[in-house]
Design an enzyme around this catalytic site. Structure first.
Site, PDB file in Angstrom:
ATOM      1  N   GLU A  45      38.148  26.162 -54.783  1.00 31.11           N
ATOM      2  CA  GLU A  45      39.398  26.710 -54.284  1.00 31.11           C
ATOM      3  C   GLU A  45      39.050  27.495 -53.021  1.00 31.11           C
ATOM      4  O   GLU A  45      38.145  28.338 -53.055  1.00 31.11           O
ATOM      5  CB  GLU A  45      40.036  27.636 -55.334  1.00 31.11           C
ATOM      6  CG  GLU A  45      41.393  28.110 -54.869  1.00 31.11           C
ATOM      7  CD  GLU A  45      42.090  29.043 -55.849  1.00 31.11           C
ATOM      8  OE1 GLU A  45      41.578  29.285 -56.955  1.00 31.11           O
ATOM      9  OE2 GLU A  45      43.163  29.548 -55.457  1.00 31.11           O
ATOM     10  N   ARG A 270      27.897  28.043 -66.683  1.00 28.79           N
ATOM     11  CA  ARG A 270      27.887  28.532 -65.314  1.00 28.79           C
ATOM     12  C   ARG A 270      26.631  29.361 -65.074  1.00 28.79           C
ATOM     13  O   ARG A 270      26.009  29.861 -66.014  1.00 28.79           O
ATOM     14  CB  ARG A 270      29.140  29.342 -65.005  1.00 28.79           C
ATOM     15  CG  ARG A 270      29.277  30.629 -65.796  1.00 28.79           C
ATOM     16  CD  ARG A 270      30.679  31.211 -65.703  1.00 28.79           C
ATOM     17  NE  ARG A 270      31.033  31.624 -64.376  1.00 28.79           N
ATOM     18  CZ  ARG A 270      32.053  31.095 -63.671  1.00 28.79           C
ATOM     19  NH1 ARG A 270      32.807  30.166 -64.194  1.00 28.79           N
ATOM     20  NH2 ARG A 270      32.320  31.522 -62.466  1.00 28.79           N
ATOM     21  N   LYS A 280      34.595  35.714 -57.203  1.00 32.28           N
ATOM     22  CA  LYS A 280      35.041  35.784 -55.818  1.00 32.28           C
ATOM     23  C   LYS A 280      35.895  37.022 -55.578  1.00 32.28           C
ATOM     24  O   LYS A 280      35.872  37.593 -54.502  1.00 32.28           O
ATOM     25  CB  LYS A 280      35.807  34.517 -55.452  1.00 32.28           C
ATOM     26  CG  LYS A 280      34.867  33.346 -55.141  1.00 32.28           C
ATOM     27  CD  LYS A 280      35.621  32.167 -54.586  1.00 32.28           C
ATOM     28  CE  LYS A 280      35.992  31.215 -55.678  1.00 32.28           C
ATOM     29  NZ  LYS A 280      36.515  29.931 -55.206  1.00 32.28           N
TER      30      LYS A 280
HETATM   31  P1  ATP Z   1      35.498  32.512 -59.238  1.00 34.83           P
HETATM   32  O1  ATP Z   1      35.871  32.676 -60.682  1.00 34.83           O
HETATM   33  O2  ATP Z   1      34.361  33.323 -58.773  1.00 34.83           O
HETATM   34  O3  ATP Z   1      36.676  32.577 -58.308  1.00 34.83           O
HETATM   35  P2  ATP Z   1      35.785  29.729 -59.517  1.00 34.83           P
HETATM   36  O4  ATP Z   1      35.108  29.021 -60.612  1.00 34.83           O
HETATM   37  O5  ATP Z   1      37.218  30.002 -59.720  1.00 34.83           O
HETATM   38  O6  ATP Z   1      34.954  31.026 -59.163  1.00 34.83           O
HETATM   39  P3  ATP Z   1      36.098  27.531 -57.789  1.00 34.83           P
HETATM   40  O7  ATP Z   1      36.280  27.530 -56.328  1.00 34.83           O
HETATM   41  O8  ATP Z   1      37.235  27.119 -58.636  1.00 34.83           O
HETATM   42  O9  ATP Z   1      35.636  28.984 -58.141  1.00 34.83           O
HETATM   43  O10 ATP Z   1      34.796  26.726 -58.200  1.00 34.83           O
HETATM   44  C1  ATP Z   1      34.504  25.460 -57.703  1.00 34.83           C
HETATM   45  C2  ATP Z   1      33.517  24.791 -58.618  1.00 34.83           C
HETATM   46  O11 ATP Z   1      32.347  25.567 -58.747  1.00 34.83           O
HETATM   47  C3  ATP Z   1      34.087  24.609 -60.011  1.00 34.83           C
HETATM   48  O12 ATP Z   1      33.812  23.297 -60.425  1.00 34.83           O
HETATM   49  C4  ATP Z   1      33.344  25.593 -60.840  1.00 34.83           C
HETATM   50  O13 ATP Z   1      33.153  25.123 -62.140  1.00 34.83           O
HETATM   51  C5  ATP Z   1      32.010  25.731 -60.102  1.00 34.83           C
HETATM   52  N1  ATP Z   1      31.468  27.065 -60.305  1.00 34.83           N
HETATM   53  C6  ATP Z   1      32.060  28.236 -60.016  1.00 34.83           C
HETATM   54  N2  ATP Z   1      31.281  29.273 -60.372  1.00 34.83           N
HETATM   55  C7  ATP Z   1      30.147  28.734 -60.897  1.00 34.83           C
HETATM   56  C8  ATP Z   1      28.943  29.275 -61.446  1.00 34.83           C
HETATM   57  N3  ATP Z   1      28.741  30.595 -61.537  1.00 34.83           N
HETATM   58  N4  ATP Z   1      27.996  28.410 -61.878  1.00 34.83           N
HETATM   59  C9  ATP Z   1      28.183  27.095 -61.782  1.00 34.83           C
HETATM   60  N5  ATP Z   1      29.282  26.522 -61.280  1.00 34.83           N
HETATM   61  C10 ATP Z   1      30.257  27.314 -60.844  1.00 34.83           C
HETATM   62 MG    MG Z   2      38.469  28.215 -60.237  1.00 35.33          MG
END
Ligand code: ATP
Ligand code: MG
Length: 564
Positions: A45, A270, A280
């Site tokens: 995102e 994760r 984020k």
């Molecule tokens: P945040 O919760 O920090 O905003 P998010 O998971 O919502 O992170 P996205 O932009 O939706 O952020 O993530 C994009 C991809 O990265 C998704 O497929 C997610 O599963 C993966 N991802 C995000 N954080 C991690 C992590 N800590 N370890 C492994 N993969 C991750």
């Molecule tokens: Mg997300």
């Protein structure tokens, strides 16, 4: 005989045991579930910069596509106009490329699929599987029920198909206020899985989207949109983190109801890294409230932060390889990441000498000037040697001299001897102090027979220290970093909040450092080992034509100069 060009012929022979996802894919190839196709994606995102957790996901998804000769998409999950910005889109593209994730020409946007998603929603309404609800967010939440009690059906749940179609169209046209209506899937308010209790598919959000501008005022939720995005792109394995495990039934439900291409969702744990935060929202707070100098501050766990700090893409990929892929959440020690970068830089970084906190030394019996020879990288002879100018006035590290040394201090002491790296053995004859009693200069003599490499003397001393010729020294600013937080899991204590654990000493700026003259023309981003101090890189943000700024990437674990 195995044929390496045929994806059906167990392509991952060498990588098969890599992790459980490879096993799933091998099985799918065996049963011909998707033919010979393997297609993954990374779906960020664009609401912030990528962090090291995202890097793990990129390495995993791209690595699979590469290993199976499949495809890898970069797809922006840009379904929430309130938090998304073009700046984030640009930074994400740069970071994925830098990490080596090869999406070819496939930079895709979920928002480009909005029309198709809308049509699919209409299809579900027509099937009686979705309805427009007038309850607001709070009311929906409070009627969801709990673990022991089923949820309550909304009074609007049994609207006619025609009424739903009319209302949904008017939602799209902008007739209703934010939050006044939603479109919900009609599944089961008594399902033991909360996600199946009539989940929201669309919300009304009157806000400008960074790409679609004001074309839409209804936006799909993650649960509704994600499977559709995967389906449209022909993804085979939709890899996501564990918190989506109990969303999988919903992912499957939508695709089954629509009867369209149905990728397999696969969850993995994760990455959580010690001494940092990864959400984020929290990273944005650190930026907004100026605890760091931007998303790419070298202390941030962001990809751009690691890049600015001097990490290489190889080191991050190796780190992802080392930690592997698991099914259970854990906290990964940041030392593993530091190991990966040290290992890489040790092989490739040019060596140099730098004096961080200078102390003047006059060598009273040395006359003239000469060039000594320094090894550029003992791990890689092909990197050759360089000339290091030597004169009778040099600088050494303040900490390499002690007037009243503890036992076992093998560097310079009054009357004691030490070797100057690549040069001679010197003896401290006199200590000069200022009015406050601080040591400001040492007077030494050198032994001409002890020249490194060519000297005839067999004399040995225990300590070797680095130095810089005063006349040739180049000034630099050096930035030393410590962990951004003082505890392993800064967000574990919900009551205190992560900011409580910020390390007030995470950045130390030394603006008086001296470095070897050959570093004058260093490129921004250039990486070096400053002997005994660690690996450094030229900062891309604060370096100017007049001032070189170095970031310490990581300290050295083992150093030849560690003599006490
Ligand atoms: P945040 O919760 O920090 O905003 P998010 O998971 O919502 O992170 P996205 O932009 O939706 O952020 O993530 C994009 C991809 O990265 C998704 O497929 C997610 O599963 C993966 N991802 C995000 N954080 C991690 C992590 N800590 N370890 C492994 N993969 C991750
Ligand atoms: Mg997300």
């Amino acid at each position: 005989m195995s044929n390496p060009n045929n994806v059906n012929d167990n392509p991952a022979e060498s990588t098969k045991s890599k992790n459980f996802i490879y096993e799933i894919i091998d099985e799918d190839l065996k049963t011909n579930k998707w033919g010979s196709k393997v297609h993954t994606r990374f779906p960020p995102e664009p609401n912030g910069y990528l962090h090291i957790g995202h890097a793990k996901s990129i390495c995993l998804n791209y690595g699979i596509a590469r290993d199976y000769k499949g495809k890898f998409n970069l797809r922006f999950d840009d379904t929430n106009p309130e938090k998304e910005e073009q700046e984030y889109v640009d930074s994400i593209i740069e970071d994925v490329k830098w990490l080596g994730g090869d999406f070819e020409d496939r930079i895709l946007f979920a928002s480009d699929y909005f029309e198709r998603m809308y049509q699919w929603a209409v299809e579900l309404i027509k099937k009686g599987k979705a309805y427009v609800d007038d309850l607001n967010a709070d009311e929906i939440r409070s009627t969801r029920g709990n673990l022991t009690e089923p949820g309550k059906e909304s009074p609007y749940r049994n609207r006619s198909v025609d009424e739903n179609l009319d209302l949904f169209e008017r939602m799209r046209k902008g007739e209703f206020l934010n939050g006044s209506k939603t479109l919900r899937a009609k599944i089961d308010m008594a399902s033991p899985n909360f996600n199946m209790r009539d989940p929201i598919m669309y919300r009304i959000v009157h806000d400008e989207h960074h790409r679609q501008r004001n074309k839409w005022c209804i936006y799909p939720t993650y649960d509704w949109a994600h499977g559709l995005e995967d389906s449209i792109e022909g993804i085979t394995h939709s890899i996501c983190t564990l918190e989506f495990e109990n969303h999988r039934p919903l992912y499957d439900w939508f695709l089954n109801e629509l009867g369209i291409h149905h990728p397999q969702q696969v969850e993995f744990a994760r990455l959580n890294l010690s001494y940092t935060v990864m959400s984020k929202r929290k990273l944005l707070q650190l930026v907004k409230e100026n605890f760091v100098d931007g998303w790419d501050d070298p202390r941030m766990p962001t990809v751009s932060g690691f890049r600015r700090r001097g990490y290489t893409p190889e080191s991050i990929r190796n780190f992802a390889e080392i930690i592997g892929v698991a099914k259970r959440d854990a906290l990964t020690d940041i030392a593993l990441l530091e190991y990966a970068i040290r290992d890489d830089l040790n092989k490739h970084a040019q060596r140099a000498m730098a004096v961080l906190r200078p102390l003047k030394v006059v060598i009273t019996n040395y006359v003239g000037e000469e060039d000594l020879e320094g090894v550029n990288n003992p791990e890689d002879q092909s990197m050759g040697t360089r000339k290091i100018p030597f004169t009778n006035e040099i600088y050494i590290e303040q900490t390499d001299f002690m007037e009243n040394p503890p036992k076992g201090f093998h560097r310079l002491v009054p009357g004691g001897e030490v070797r100057l790296r690549y040069a001679y053995i010197v003896k401290c004859e006199e200590v000069i102090k200022n009015g406050k009693g601080e040591v400001v200069e040492l007077r030494c003599t050198y032994d001409p027979e002890t020249r490194s490499g060519t000297g005839t003397s067999k004399k040995k001393v225990k300590g070797t220290i680095h130095w810089i010729s005063a006349k040739h020294a180049l000034k630099a600013e050096i930035r030393l970093y410590d962990r951004l937080f003082t505890v392993e899991a800064p967000d574990a204590d919900k009551e205190k909040g992560f900011l409580e654990f910020l390390n007030p000493n995470s950045l130390e700026i030394l603006d008086n450092a001296l470095i070897e003259p050959f570093l004058k023309d260093s490129k921004r981003g250039g990486r070096f080992q400053f002997e005994r101090h660690g690996y450094f890189c030229v900062d891309t943000k604060f370096t100017t034509d007049d001032k070189l700024v170095f970031n310490r990437t990581v300290t050295l674990k083992d150093s030849w100069g560690k003599t006490s």
